[in-house]
Design an enzyme around this catalytic site. Structure first.
Site, short mmCIF file in Angstrom:
data_model
loop_
_atom_site.label_atom_id
_atom_site.label_comp_id
_atom_site.label_asym_id
_atom_site.label_seq_id
_atom_site.Cartn_x
_atom_site.Cartn_y
_atom_site.Cartn_z
CG ASN A 128 -1.85 1.22 1.21
OD1 ASN A 128 -2.63 1.37 0.28
ND2 ASN A 128 -1.75 2.07 2.21
CD GLU A 191 -2.25 1.76 -3.15
OE1 GLU A 191 -3.26 1.94 -2.46
OE2 GLU A 191 -1.72 0.63 -3.30
CG ASP A 237 -7.45 17.79 7.06
OD1 ASP A 237 -7.49 17.76 5.81
OD2 ASP A 237 -7.12 16.82 7.74
#
Length: 413
Positions: A128, A191, A237
């Site tokens: 990942n 990925e 964020d």
């Protein structure tokens, strides 16, 4: 990454900052004032870049496609590139995070944060890669925000259930297409093949001592995640507001690998690069989903919607109800999407004035607005309820079929 910077410099898209700058507030503030790549030659004695993918034009340039062809090009990808074995990662020194220009971005932040570190992990034969913000605890430990249910968190749970630590390697300063691939929801373990596909079909990867494979990078940090947790946050964020403090897993690094005179990459929280990397990977997913219900032309997650919460979908209606089907498909494809507007082919979705014009002239509030209550949305939305639910709104801003002539706009000959 260096090749990409050189290409962008030739296009006049790089601003070199020769004077000394501080990692505390100063560099992030400078990055917030431009969409150019900022190349800091003396960021507290180090080299660094910000705004590497500061706009869609930069992403299109990295892919070698036109900006308006971006979503269509990405939607056609099949995650079938080749991650080519380039041998073991050689050398390295004991991990020492104090040697890196990790920034503190805003006064309310809990500390210095890695914001562009790609976390590569490998467990049970599954690989990942994803970006996680990481707050520095000391010279060899960080606390990382691992969103529950996402793949890194899932692999960590599997390792801990067997009394083992999850091996990881964090890269800082990869080619921007590798970073983009790590931000994209792809099939499990795809990925690196996706990054390879974006890079032209093949990507060299090196194996760390802990078995984790990484692509070429300016900086590689090798380590593992165990059961230890620590307080993470506050931190700004995507919406520009502060995410709350949470107990999150601690990553402990043992070794680091540095290129000669490495270039550190930092992403400005809530900046344009952050918004692009958060939102743009979902646009091809929405494009494909809408394409299952009608003829889709383009998709955009808007900068004003934090690059994540607001979308505009351009379609060609074939039957009545297509726009509402497109709304539902968009929400299903990107569950954090909060508001979506569907428009006709003559509306430029990259022009907010044109989108507003469509809403002004092609929407009836009683028939063209869909309100969906009690649905799970983004955890980043300050309007979410305590149980995580929210309200989604879809707007059908398309012309009435059979009456298109009444909506035709005047044009110059």
């Amino acid at each position: 990454m260096r090749d990409f910077i050189a290409m962008m410099r030739e296009q006049g898209r790089v601003e070199d900052i020769e004077r000394s700058c501080s990692t505390i507030y100063e560099a992030p503030r400078m990055a917030s004032r431009t969409d150019k790549i900022l190349f800091f030659h003396d960021l507290d004695g180090h080299r660094a870049v910000m705004n590497l993918l500061g706009d869609r034009k930069s992403l299109a340039a990295a892919l070698g496609v036109g900006e308006r062809d971006l979503v269509r090009n990405l939607a056609a990808r099949t995650y079938n590139g080749r991650a080519a074995d380039a041998g073991r990662l050689a050398g390295g020194i004991p991990a020492d995070l104090s040697r890196l220009p990790v920034m503190k971005h805003f006064p309310g932040d809990a500390g210095r944060y890695f914001t562009a570190g790609v976390v590569f992990s490998r467990y049970g034969g599954v690989e990942n890669a994803s970006i996680h913000r990481m707050m520095v605890l000391d010279d060899h430990r960080v606390v990382a925000r691992l969103v529950e249910g996402r793949h890194t968190h899932t692999l960590l749970k599997a390792a801990l259930a067997r009394g083992e630590r999850l091996p990881v390697a964090v890269t800082v300063g990869t080619h921007p297409l590798v970073t983009f691939a790590a931000c994209t929801r792809v099939p499990e373990g795809k990925e690196l093949p996706y990054a390879a596909e974006l890079m032209g079909g093949e990507l060299a990867v090196h194996e760390c001592a802990n078995g984790v494979r990484v692509p070429g990078a300016e900086i590689v940090l090798e380590g593992s995640i165990g059961p230890e947790t620590a307080a993470e946050g506050p931190f700004v964020d995507i919406t520009g507001t502060y995410d709350p403090v949470r107990q999150q897993p601690v990553i402990e690094f043992s070794r680091m690998y540095l290129r000669e005179n490495p270039i550190y990459h930092g992403i400005l929280p809530a900046g344009d690069e952050h918004k692009l990397l958060m939102g743009a990977p979902y646009e091809p997913k929405i494009y494909r989903a809408v394409g299952e219900v009608t003829t889709v032309r383009d998709v955009l997650l808007t900068k004003g919607g934090a690059g994540y919460l607001h979308g505009v979908v351009q379609i060609r209606k074939n039957t009545d109800g297509d726009a509402k089907n497109a709304i539902m498909a968009a929400f299903a494809a990107h569950t954090s999407l909060k508001h979506v507007v569907v428009v006709d082919e003559d509306i430029d979705i990259h022009d907010p004035y044109d989108v507003e014009y469509a809403i002004a002239t092609r929407v009836r509030g009683d028939t063209d607005i869909m309100i969906i209550t009690g649905v799970r949305g983004s955890s980043l939305d300050p309007m979410r309820l305590a149980d995580g639910t929210n309200v989604k709104v879809g707007v059908d801003a398309t012309m009435l079929m059979g009456r298109e002539g009444e909506f035709r706009r005047a044009e110059w000959p």
